[in-house]
Design a protein around this motif. Structure first.
Motif, short mmCIF file in Angstrom:
data_model
loop_
_atom_site.label_atom_id
_atom_site.label_comp_id
_atom_site.label_asym_id
_atom_site.label_seq_id
_atom_site.Cartn_x
_atom_site.Cartn_y
_atom_site.Cartn_z
N GLY A 36 -2.69 -24.17 28.08
CA GLY A 36 -2.12 -25.43 28.52
C GLY A 36 -1.35 -26.05 27.38
N SER A 37 -0.16 -26.52 27.67
CA SER A 37 0.62 -27.14 26.59
C SER A 37 1.67 -28.07 27.16
CB SER A 37 1.29 -26.06 25.74
OG SER A 37 2.17 -25.31 26.55
N PRO A 38 2.11 -29.02 26.37
CA PRO A 38 3.15 -29.95 26.81
C PRO A 38 4.52 -29.54 26.27
CG PRO A 38 2.16 -30.79 24.84
CD PRO A 38 1.58 -29.40 25.05
N GLU A 45 8.52 -31.54 25.34
CA GLU A 45 9.32 -32.76 25.37
C GLU A 45 10.67 -32.48 24.75
OE1 GLU A 45 7.72 -36.17 23.30
OE2 GLU A 45 9.34 -37.46 23.99
N ASP A 46 11.73 -32.95 25.36
CA ASP A 46 12.99 -32.99 24.64
C ASP A 46 13.82 -34.19 25.09
OD1 ASP A 46 14.69 -31.84 26.82
OD2 ASP A 46 13.44 -30.10 26.41
#
Lengths: 1029, 530
Positions: free
Chosen positions: A566-568, A570-571
């Motif tokens: 599981g990981s997030p 963002e950009d």
């Protein structure tokens, strides 16, 4: 410091613009009521929905059902009357208070307004290369995906389906491949950016505009290197009574053509021959061959008949008072022709509401577009050789039965012929137990303030939110010694992502002396995307079926058999842009844009990129010397230059990551116990920055005798500083970083012709378009100037077969040239260099390779370009006609000049079956000079050569539709349309390719056109209806 | 006017908000970076495990050195599937015309070796920035282990390719090949550091959970092996002025005297397929160093398994207790015949299809069928023919194999000590032979010739024979290996010729991967004969 100055400059622009907005004053002169009726010049019928505006103000009304309108205007004011499809009329208000206005139909679409980046523009004033396809033309194609309907309608836009599986993606390449990375365009739906528009129901689309040249796309800066596709969804119109629409179709799909494989008898004969050619005695006696117990046609097993496809959309739209609206609900369902709906299926539920509200005297408007979509998919493998379900059917011998005597899938483990081959239908059934869904909320809320005519401020907040969920189940089974599964397993994944886009635009259009027309625009945009995903997999389920395949039903507690992640992500992207549009009496046109983008994907100091463009046009037919040329109605010359960028890489490439995943060592004397470790997995590149593409475009648009329109473009597109992973020396010790380097040039011409005319009440139109593109790599930034393609892609342990290399097209096929077959021993003995045999181990019937460098051996130095996956030409044509309520249309599209690689068989397996083309093999001197003899070691196929290459040219009759509108008979005033139609999609394909479908959208890495057992597009027979009341 | 100003201000803040610095500063919260790692002893340990993982990965793709060494030696032929490319034959015969397009046979290994080297170099370069506080001894231990791994990786590479770039710090430069002497000097220094700095914990005192870690004994034993190979192949007296013969002997004698190792009683019990229920297990008292594998490999990035064992398996047929494999490295009948019938090592080392009464059905798919397969290293199957690896939870029989590669056995240490001139040479030699022959033992004098003959029988199919041959000189190796015989390709008799001249021309080395040469733009030079 530099950044500081920049910031001040940017703020200054915004500040000045806002001040200008605020300081403007509201002017109103003495007015009176002006009334009138509007009708069509041609039919004299009253026209509802025409717009009447007092020029220079924002006072505007819409004509009613009877064509009547009433507006406040002062004498001397000019009324501008517009209606789509009609010539704009301007009228000076005089004492005559009741006006009788007749609008003339336009003979061309020049008066149409097309969508450009952050705005609209009259088509006749456009200076870039863009094209518009109307929603009606898209809907007519009856495709599940809107992009597929563009195929053949948009010159310079090459669209290929990645597979024929329902819901499969499409490759969209605008003006040739500009990169070996992601070459897909940017999609902007009603002003909100997205990477995918499969969620859209084609019925909701008003128009699609494709910005092809850099000058048109540069306003989208860093995201526009591969072109921009703008989608406008349907809205209501002011003064329109509520209209209810139903659009739907139902069809059945079948494979257009099945590949021919060997039947049991042919297979036995070929296996015998291969054995004899390999020095063995044959496996089967003539008696055996005449009495083979099993003869399975695997392709017949894999395909289903009459797989349904359907689409139903109900919409309501209208406008009155201070609001306009359009809303729709839709359902789309398409089953796959391979395996049927339980294995290969796509469903889409969509809901949309678009509306706009006049808050204050047409000065302030508030609106929104909002779509909710729920997509459900399940599918079979359509990937590479280890993930391509249909491929199994191409190699499995006809000797394997589908079922055993008890009706279960046949277990081939005890076969005496080949216990390594498994029933491909059962493999498909067992390995594709999955269900996926995706929900998306997409839209925006906007506010427009237009205090004086021409000065407009628009602010919008866009949202692209999606949630996805997937599950799969692996049952216990045994089909062969290699194809088995001993444990049940469930996998579950979930993800969510949201992207927020905040745009602010300020524009002002004005003219000086009616001659010099200006429009200036400045704006800012910021996008922030965030999301997270989670995945889990575990085995030993309580209930062994897909319905119960949830992680909570898995009983295993051994951590090595549990997979969790599981990981997030963002950009963020921040942008400022501006545009100046100028024309002198609509004759001399000029356009300039500038955009600067900052991306979080790059390190501070490399974040900002600058993307300018200029373009100019000259409408020659406005010049006096052409006024008397009767046959030429319109001629515009255009030229443009622009620079666009691409930032389509994973973030954080500027850092050197430490990887913890999969980094373990097993210390101690117990199996299965892992000690986690870490290592620097990739080199960092702190200098990584924008990829840029510069493009020059020259073109013209012409209209001849009001019937023929011509559009022509020539372009040179140079893409440089590719964001790419170039191979590094092994001694660097870690995976290669993304670097900027390499360039490719695409040059081409595009031509679109359309002719529209009538013979009495028989109206017809013909349009033809074509594009030529040449793709050449300038420089690959490695010491050997090559980026090598994948290995192990065509069959087990196959070697490299495509490359990106200086002077060659992207992804060209790299292999040996063949020069026929050795017919006799003398041929083999005669193929020498300096008295030494070049192919000492060859025998008659084997392939003779070309010793390109004449060094006496056949090796990598003899490999060269043997095929180009990129087509030279893409083209399409359409015919349409209508007569007294009947309508007919035909659409065709195709490509030419490209090659395909066909690799259906696992050439590391002696017993894999062949396609029927092997029946033309060499089996004695003179029997063939193309297909080599069969051997058990497959020696003639283990080198990648032009034996694998096939021409990919085709022309597909993609749609033929015949419809009739019963509303003409019904004569009910509320029933404006009652059309029913029948259509055939993918009616026939003219091609020399012997595969099931020549439109191979699958590619390995940066190659394309690789047929490993391609899931073909179906042929669909359908009936449909369009109601309007 | 004041209202307007406020409005302007609000909009300005909103708009300018888009460009304030933090908007574009995002953080990858699930990835550590070189900049924030290597700070604590725990980080250093993780990085050390990363080095072990790197070492274990060098044979997960391409061709494993133990397989290549057996194919190049006179123990096995290339074998593999009858429709496969002829790369294994090219490797076996040192003849590039056998498969001219196979110019990248070892490319994957070349890459994986340098990846493992990079992990070691990176850790070594960061040791000084780790805050050790009072755990300074750990630093020495980690450095020793890392340098052992680096040294043993370079030893593999320099033996296989002869001419390799030597990197002792991370670099992206285009590094040319080093003089082999410089490589050996580095190997010797690395191993010497490990041997001199690791604690003298006896095998019998070692905590079982630490089995697999580099020990002083592993470093000392490997020094002995490097000494013998370097001095033999290059014809030198000392190991690069770092280790003399006497020192080498001292190191191996130290293993014998203080290591706490011993010979497992029955030779067959060292090998899972040869003993099944009597297998003594991994990390037994004879294991001086092993590369450890387990069954957790998958296709999602975990590579913990023995990916090369499948190459040695019987071609596509399970014959319990032997599992199916790809039939690479078919065992040469000469090896089987070199054993006497009374040598317990024959049946423990080699599967004889005829002698074990196996009904082998897949001759059609087997190239260079000899009737013999490796038994020491081969996949195993349960009574039903199912893969033991898969039964244990392996993804499949190809990558799920978990048999460790025992790279240094105590028997080897004994024979090295005998060869290096130990005063107990005869005893060591007899001990190894006594186990092999049991009651049929009769003594032989401990001569160089007898030692080399014994090593062939003792270490057959363990990836040692080829280097034992080469260290007797390329000419001796070539003439021993050269052979003309007839084998069955897909059931058809086919002549096989291994010419001494080819081995001599190549100096017994394999080809530098073509891709690496082109990537280096010719800075890397191809070996002679390739």
């Amino acid at each position: 410091m530099k950044k500081g100055i920049l910031l001040i400059k940017r703020s200054l622009i915004v500040c000045m613009s806002i001040a200008g907005l605020m300081l403007s004053t509201f002017v109103r002169a003495q007015t009176q009521k002006v009334e009138g009726t509007i009708a069509s010049q041609k039919t004299a019928a009253a026209m509802a929905g025409a717009s009447v505006t007092v020029k220079g103000t924002n006072r505007s009304v819409i004509s009613d059902e009877a064509g009547h309108f009433s507006i406040d205007a002062a004498p001397g004011d000019v009324l501008v009357i517009t209606s789509i499809g009609y010539v704009v009329q301007e009228l000076k208000v005089s004492s005559s208070r009741v006006l009788d206005i007749r609008l003339e139909e336009t003979y061309s679409t020049l008066e149409d307004v097309v969508v450009i980046g952050y705005g609209v523009q009259k088509k006749k004033l456009v200076t870039g290369a863009n094209l518009q396809v109307k929603g009606d033309d898209i809907q007519k194609q009856s495709t599940t995906n809107a992009l597929q309907a563009l195929q053949g309608q948009a010159p310079g836009v090459q669209i290929t389906t990645t597979s024929g599986q329902p819901g499969s993606g499409l490759n969209v390449i605008i003006r040739g491949k500009g990169t070996i990375g992601n070459s897909g365009p940017l999609y902007v739906v009603d002003g909100v950016n997205t990477g995918d528009i499969s969620y859209l129901n084609p019925s909701d689309i008003e128009s699609i505009d494709v910005l092809k040249d850099a000058a048109s796309a540069a306003i989208y800066g860093s995201q526009a290197a591969n072109g921009v596709i703008l989608i406008t969804t349907r809205t209501g119109r002011a003064g329109q009574r509520p209209q209810v629409t139903y659009d739907g179709y139902y069809g059945i799909q079948n494979p257009p053509k099945k590949a021919q494989l060997l039947d049991a008898k042919e297979y036995a004969i070929i296996m015998n021959e291969a054995a004899v050619n390999s020095g063995k005695s044959p496996y089967f006696s003539n008696n055996d061959i005449d009495n083979l117990p099993v003869n399975t046609n695997w392709l017949d097993e894999m395909f289903v008949s009459n797989a349904p496809t359907q689409n139903h959309v109900i919409g309501v739209r209208g406008g009155g008072g201070s609001s306009v609206y359009s809303t729709s609900v839709g359902y789309t369902g398409q089953a796959g022709i391979v395996g049927g709906s339980s294995l290969s299926n796509y469903q889409r539920y969509s809901f949309r509401i678009n509306s706009e509200h006049n808050l204050y005297h047409n000065i302030i408007k508030l609106g929104e577009h909002l779509a909710f979509t729920y997509e459900k998919t399940n599918g079979i493998g359509v990937g590479g050789i280890y993930n391509n379900t249909l491929r199994g059917a191409f190699g499995t011998s006809p000797f394997v039965p589908t079922y055993d005597s008890a009706g279960h899938f046949f277990d081939n483990s005890n076969s005496t012929w080949n216990n390594g081959e498994a029933n491909p239908y059962a493999v498909m059934y067992y390995n594709n137990q999955n269900r996926n869904n995706n929900q998306r909320v997409f839209g925006d809320v906007y506010l427009v303030v237009e205090p004086i005519k021409g000065l407009r401020f628009r602010t919008s907040l866009g949202l692209n939110n999606n949630w996805n969920e997937g599950r799969s189940f692996s049952p216990i089974y045994r089909l062969s010694i290699y194809s088995f599964n001993d444990n049940t397993r469930a996998s579950q994944s979930m993800g969510r992502g949201r992207s927020i886009q905040f745009d602010n635009l300020l524009s002002y259009s004005f003219d000086l002396n009616d001659d010099h027309n200006f429009e200036v625009m400045a704006g800012s945009s910021s996008i922030n995307s965030k999301g997270a995903g989670i995945y889990g997999s575990n085995r030993d389920l309580v209930f062994a079926d897909l319905q119960h395949a949830w992680l909570s039903n898995a009983t295993n507690t051994d951590g090595t058999n549990i997979d969790l992640s599981g990981s997030p992500y963002e950009d963020a992207l921040a942008s400022y842009f501006g545009r100046l549009q100028y024309n002198f009496r609509e004759t001399y046109l000029f356009n300039a844009t500038m955009r600067t983008d900052g991306s979080s994907k790059f390190a501070s100091g490399h974040r900002w990129g600058y993307f300018p463009s200029v373009s100019a046009g000259w409408v020659a037919t406005k010049e006096t010397f052409l006024q008397n040329v009767q046959w030429l109605d319109f001629f515009k010359l255009r030229a443009s230059w622009g620079r666009v960028g691409n930032q389509n890489v994973a973030g954080y490439q500027y850092l050197t990551p430490i990887s913890f995943s999969g980094t373990n060592y097993t210390f101690g004397n117990q199996e299965g116990i892992l000690t986690p470790g870490a290592f620097p997995s990739r080199l960092g590149n702190p200098d990584v920055t924008w990829e840029t593409s510069e493009q020059t475009n020259i073109g013209f648009d012409a209209t001849i005798r009001k019937k023929l329109t011509i559009s022509f473009d020539y372009y040179i597109k140079n893409t440089k500083d590719w964001l790419l992973v170039a191979p590094v020396l092994a001694t660097a010790g870690a995976d290669a970083p993304v670097i900027n380097g390499g360039d490719v040039r695409n040059t081409g011409v595009e031509l679109g012709l359309s002719y529209r005319s009538n013979i009495g009440k028989f109206n017809y139109a013909v349009s033809v378009n074509g594009a030529y593109n040449k793709n050449r790599i300038g420089n690959i930034p490695t010491l050997d100037n090559i980026i090598h393609g994948n290995t192990n892609s065509l069959y087990n342990n196959s070697l490299e077969f495509y490359r990106a290399e200086n002077g060659f097209p992207v992804g060209y096929f790299w292999g040996l040239k063949t020069d026929g077959l050795f017919q006799t021993e003398q041929d083999v003995a005669g193929f020498t260099k300096n008295g030494v045999k070049v192919q000492p181990n060859a025998a008659p019937g084997d392939v003779r390779y070309v010793d390109l460098n004449a060094d006496g051996t056949i090796n990598d130095e003899d490999r060269t370009l043997i095929g180009n996956p990129n087509p030279d030409f893409t083209f399409g044509f359409s015919l349409s006609a209508d007569y007294q309520g009947f309508d007919f249309s035909l659409l065709a599209s195709g490509v030419a000049g490209n090659q395909l690689v066909q690799s259906w068989r696992n050439n590391s397996d002696p017993k894999a079956t062949y396609s029927a083309s092997i029946l033309d093999r060499w089996h004695g001197p003179g029997s063939s000079n193309r297909i080599p003899r069969v051997t058990e070691d497959n020696r003639n196929w283990t080198q990648f050569s032009d034996l694998y290459i096939h021409d990919g040219d085709f022309l597909r009759i993609s749609n033929v539709t015949l419809g009739y509108d019963f509303s003409k008979l019904a004569k009910n005033k509320y029933l404006s349309k009652l059309r029913v139609y029948a259509a055939v999609l993918n009616l026939y394909t003219f091609t020399k390719y012997d595969g099931m479908d020549p439109e191979i959208g699958y590619g390995e890495g940066f190659s394309s056109g690789v047929d490993l057992g391609y899931y073909p597009r179906p042929r669909t027979l359908m009936v449909g209806a369009n109601f309007r009341f | 006017m004041k209202n307007i100003k406020t409005y302007i201000l609000v909009v300005l803040v909103l708009v300018a908000g888009a460009c304030k610095k933090s908007f574009l500063d995002t953080e990858d919260v699930t990835t550590a970076t070189e900049q924030n790692f290597y700070k604590t002893p725990e980080d250093a340990f993780k990085a050390l495990v990363g080095c072990y993982d790197g070492m274990q990965r060098v044979w997960t793709d391409g061709i494993a050195l133990p397989v290549a060494a057996e194919v190049m030696a006179d123990n096995t032929f290339g074998g593999t599937g009858n429709s496969d490319g002829f790369g294994y034959q090219m490797m076996d015969e040192f003849d590039k015309t056998r498969s001219p397009s196979d110019q990248n046979m070892f490319n994957a290994n070349w890459i994986l070796y340098f990846k493992a080297i990079y992990r070691c170099n990176m850790l070594l370069s960061k040791l000084d920035q780790v805050v050790w506080t009072d755990q300074g001894a750990l630093r020495t231990t980690y450095e020793s282990e890392t340098r052992f791994i680096r040294g043993s990786l370079y030893f593999d590479m320099v033996r296989l390719w002869g001419n390799i770039p030597l990197l002792t710090a991370p670099t992206s430069e285009n590094v040319p090949q080093a003089d082999p002497d410089a490589v050996y000097k580095q190997i010797a220094e690395d191993l010497k550091f490990a041997a001199d700095n690791l604690p003298s914990t006896k095998y019998t005192s070692q905590a079982p959970v630490t089995y697999g870690r580099v020990t002083k004994w592993a470093a000392e034993a490997l020094l002995g092996r490097v000494f013998l190979y370097y001095t033999g192949y290059y014809g030198k007296a000392d190991l690069s002025a770092t280790v003399t013969k006497a020192q080498a002997l001292g190191y191996v004698e130290d293993v014998i005297n203080n290591g706490g190792f011993g010979l497992v009683e029955k030779f067959a019990n060292l090998w899972p397929a040869a003993s099944v229920n009597d297998y003594v297990g991994e990390d037994n008292k004879e294991t001086v160093f092993a590369i450890k594998y387990t069954y957790t490999s998958d296709y999602n990035g975990n590579a913990d398994g023995n990916h090369w064992l499948v190459m040695f398996g019987i071609r596509e047929q399970s014959v319990p207790p032997y599992g199916n494999g790809w039939g690479g490295g078919t065992v040469n009948a000469k090896l089987w015949n070199a054993y006497t019938a009374t040598d317990s090592r024959r049946g423990a080392s080699v599967i004889s299809i005829a002698d074990e009464g196996i009904d082998f059905k897949m001759k059609n798919n087997q190239r260079e069928y000899t009737g013999y397969y490796s038994k020491k290293y081969t996949p195993t199957a349960d009574a039903d023919g199912n893969s033991v690896a898969v039964n244990n939870g392996g993804v499949n029989f190809q990558i799920g194999q978990f048999q460790d590669y025992v790279s240094i056995r105590y028997a080897d240490v004994l024979l090295m000590a005998a060869e290096l001139g130990s005063s107990s040479a005869q005893t060591y030699f007899d001990n190894v032979r006594k186990r092999a022959y049991g009651t049929n033992f009769s003594a032989l004098p401990v001569t160089q010739d007898n030692i080399m003959k014994e090593r062939r029988l003792e270490f057959a199919l363990e990836g040692i024979r080829y280097w034992d041959l080469l260290r007797q000189g390329v000419n001796t190796a070539a003439s021993t290996i050269a052979e003309t015989t007839t084998l069955q390709n897909g059931g058809v008799n086919t002549a096989v010729t291994i010419a001494a001249a080819k081995i001599i021309e190549a100096k017994g080395l394999q080809q530098i991967p073509y891709t690496q040469i082109t990537l280096s733009n010719g800075v890397l030079k191809q070996n002679a004969g390739w």
